[in-house]
Design a protein around this motif. Structure first.
Motif, mmCIF file in Angstrom:
data_model
loop_
_atom_site.group_PDB
_atom_site.id
_atom_site.type_symbol
_atom_site.label_atom_id
_atom_site.label_comp_id
_atom_site.label_asym_id
_atom_site.label_seq_id
_atom_site.Cartn_x
_atom_site.Cartn_y
_atom_site.Cartn_z
ATOM 1 N N ALA A 120 0.830 -1.210 0.000
ATOM 2 C CA ALA A 120 0.000 0.000 0.000
ATOM 3 C C ALA A 120 0.866 1.263 0.000
ATOM 4 O O ALA A 120 0.574 2.227 -0.714
ATOM 5 N N PHE A 121 1.929 1.250 0.772
ATOM 6 C CA PHE A 121 2.798 2.425 0.858
ATOM 7 C C PHE A 121 3.448 2.730 -0.487
ATOM 8 O O PHE A 121 3.512 3.873 -0.923
ATOM 9 N N HIS A 122 3.976 1.700 -1.170
ATOM 10 C CA HIS A 122 4.657 1.895 -2.444
ATOM 11 C C HIS A 122 3.698 2.042 -3.623
ATOM 12 O O HIS A 122 4.110 2.453 -4.710
ATOM 13 N N GLY A 123 2.434 1.702 -3.406
ATOM 14 C CA GLY A 123 1.444 1.706 -4.476
ATOM 15 C C GLY A 123 1.403 2.954 -5.345
ATOM 16 O O GLY A 123 1.367 2.860 -6.573
ATOM 17 N N PRO A 124 1.411 4.158 -4.754
ATOM 18 C CA PRO A 124 1.317 5.366 -5.585
ATOM 19 C C PRO A 124 2.512 5.573 -6.522
ATOM 20 O O PRO A 124 2.395 6.281 -7.512
ATOM 21 N N TRP A 125 3.651 4.952 -6.226
ATOM 22 C CA TRP A 125 4.865 5.181 -7.023
ATOM 23 C C TRP A 125 5.240 4.000 -7.902
ATOM 24 O O TRP A 125 5.930 4.163 -8.890
ATOM 25 N N ASN A 126 4.836 2.806 -7.507
ATOM 26 C CA ASN A 126 5.182 1.606 -8.269
ATOM 27 C C ASN A 126 4.246 1.430 -9.453
ATOM 28 O O ASN A 126 3.088 1.837 -9.391
ATOM 29 N N PRO A 127 4.724 0.755 -10.489
ATOM 30 C CA PRO A 127 3.796 0.350 -11.547
ATOM 31 C C PRO A 127 2.847 -0.710 -10.985
ATOM 32 O O PRO A 127 3.090 -1.278 -9.916
ATOM 33 N N ARG A 128 1.788 -0.983 -11.689
ATOM 34 C CA ARG A 128 0.855 -2.028 -11.247
ATOM 35 C C ARG A 128 1.500 -3.391 -11.531
ATOM 36 O O ARG A 128 1.853 -3.686 -12.657
ATOM 37 N N PHE A 129 1.670 -4.179 -10.491
ATOM 38 C CA PHE A 129 2.274 -5.502 -10.602
ATOM 39 C C PHE A 129 1.187 -6.571 -10.594
ATOM 40 O O PHE A 129 0.131 -6.391 -9.985
ATOM 41 N N SER A 130 1.492 -7.714 -11.214
ATOM 42 C CA SER A 130 0.580 -8.854 -11.143
ATOM 43 C C SER A 130 0.601 -9.399 -9.712
ATOM 44 O O SER A 130 1.529 -9.131 -8.942
#
Length: 87
Positions: free
Chosen positions: A35-45
């Motif tokens: 959740a923390f990295h969600g805004p910066w990471n690409p969408r992962f499978s």
């Protein structure tokens, strides 16, 4: 298969390559921080968050490092290098 190992240790942290046997620890890290990295990471499978993915990825990391293609390191506490991945 060409593999590579690197470990740098300071007073408080250890930065190192990890073997595929550390897959559960890396998987725990990515799941804990999803959740923390969600805004910066690409969408992962969903597979990205599995221990199986990290076992494969850690083996690939070592092979790539051995060929001089990349170097992926993980942050661990120096006092507990077999403990939780911190980054």
């Amino acid at each position: 298969m060409t593999t590579f190992s690197l470990e740098l240790t300071g007073q408080r942290v250890r930065v190192a390559t990890l073997e595929p046997t550390a897959a559960r620890r890396v998987g725990d890290y990515v799941r804990r921080n999803r959740a923390f990295h969600g805004p910066w990471n690409p969408r992962f499978s969903e597979r990205y968050y599995s221990d199986e993915f990290w076992s494969d990825r850690l083996a690939q990391n070592l092979e790539e490092a051995g060929r001089g293609e990349s170097l992926r390191l993980f942050v661990l506490e120096a006092a507990d290098p077999a403990g939780a991945v911190r980054g």
